[in-house]
Structure formats: structure tokens, C-alpha cells
Scaffold this motif. Sequence first.
Motif: not given
Ligand SMILES: [Fe+2]
Length: 293
Positions: A9, A67, A99-100, A183, A218
Motif C-alpha cells: 500500500d 495499492d 483495489n486502488h 491484497h 489493504h
Molecule cells: Fe486496498
Amino acid sequence: MFTLAHLSDPHLAPLPAPRLVELLSKRITGYINWQRRRRFIHDPAVLAKIVADIKAQAPDHIAVTGDLCNIALEEEFVRGLKWLQELGSLRDVSLIPGNHDAYVRQAVRYAPQWAPYMSGDDGAVGFPYLRRRGPLALIGLSTAVSTPPFMATGRLGAPQLTRLSETLAALAHEKLFRVVLIHHPPVSQAKRHKRLTDAAEFLRVIGAYGADLVLHGHDHLHILNWLSGPNGVRVPAVGVPSASAAWGTSKDAAAYNLYAIDGGPDAWNCEIISRGIGAAGTVMQQRRRKILG
Ligand SMILES: [Fe+2]
Ligand SMILES: [Fe+2]
């Protein structure tokens, strides 16, 4: 002794200036969130210190669990590739997306430039990928799916879970130390709209086929959970904070973990050394803990 570094991240900052057309999507909510809150959390100077410290420790391999992006602008992927190249070679760095990195559906167009860091030893692009490094088998998964505004869920999906089962089963015969990169945390205290939606299915796969270590990001926190493997074996699932998180924010400050792994099949030893940023702004060892052996 094999040393694996795990960071996650980085949420690379500063955010490139988006074009207006790029904001006509879920990105607008993420952009407002960045301007109001997240830009005060993710500090490029902090990330630079973490990366410098990782290099000083000279690990045998580096795992990055997603991320890199914030709102998945095309320019964020360009900067992400540059950051990866500075972190290490394709041989020394394994990446999975967060997810980003799939913040909007069109991000799939930009992701291929990271593919060499996310492909298996056979060169195949797709998940799970498999890389063998020393005594390790690194299995990279993707939970990165684009979601509606204010959602940060992840999903593996049935086809990926089936291939994961097959990969873990095949590796059990090779007696390698199996490290699963994912993640989203398989066990999380986060709100439901931020979780892995098929976590139960993932836990069933680990329960049936086992693994030696699960690494995730995450939640931007130090996390250790024990998953149930086959025959009563416990599998550690470990999360790290964001590698760019400034000191004194609501989540844990920037840190990464080093895993010192030795021993052999059925008798692995694994120690976690956590190194992170302190109140004084320097990176130091914060914890050392034996988790296997
Ligand atoms: Fe995330
Ligand atoms: Fe994140």
C-alpha cells in the motif's frame, strides 16, 4: 537462510493532476477524499525512507501487495512502474494489485505495463502466478476488482480459487515454503464494504491444501491471524501498514516486515522482523517474533 521483505500500500504521492475527463467516474469521490484526507497520510518522504531501509537490509526478495495507485490515473501507472524499477529487478520483486489499482474499470488498460512484475516463471500473465525463489514458492493472487463509489471490496472469484487449489496441491509435493500474496486480508475487522467478499472460500482452500505463510495489505495495520490448514496445521496470515503512512495518523505508521526463513520441509523456521518509522522520523526495528519452528 532466505530473507523475504514484504511491503504494501505505498499509495504513491503526490497525486498527478487529473484531467477533467478522468474525474467523470468514481475517481471524483476518490479525488475529493485524497485532497481532504489521504494526501496528509501518504508521505513520499516516508516511503523513500522505508525503501532505503529495505535496500540496506538486502533481502533476497521483495513482495509488494498492491495499492500503488490512489485513483488509478494513467499517470499513476507510469509513476508506479518507475517506482517498481527503482525498488528492484523483475527477478527480485513480486507484485500483486490492490483495489486502488483497479479503482475504475478503465484501469485494466494501464495495468499491463506492470505485468512483468506480476507474471509467473513461465512468463504467463494471470492469477495465480507462481514464482520459485530459493526455497520459496511465491503464489500471487488478485483481489483487485473495480467497485461502485465508497466500496473497497475485493474478490478472487471461482476460477482463480480453483487454480489456487491446484497450485497449492501440486506444490505440496515439491516441499517448498509456500507464500501466498493477497491484497485483501482473509480475516479482517474492517467494515463489510472494505472486505474480501469470498474470504470464506479462500479460507476453505487454505484449510484443504495448506500454505506456509499468507501476506496481505489493504487494512493499513499490523495484523497477525492464524488460519486453519490441513491436519490441524496453523497458517500465519500477516498484514503490514501502508509503506507511506506518516506517523500519528489513525492507522499504523509506515512499516514493512522481513521474514527470515530457514529449515526445510515439515520443519520450517520463520521469524518476522518488523521495521518501521518512529516518532523521530527514522526507520528502526520495532519487533522480532518467531512464528514458525
Ligand atoms: Fe486496498
Ligand atoms: Fe491501501
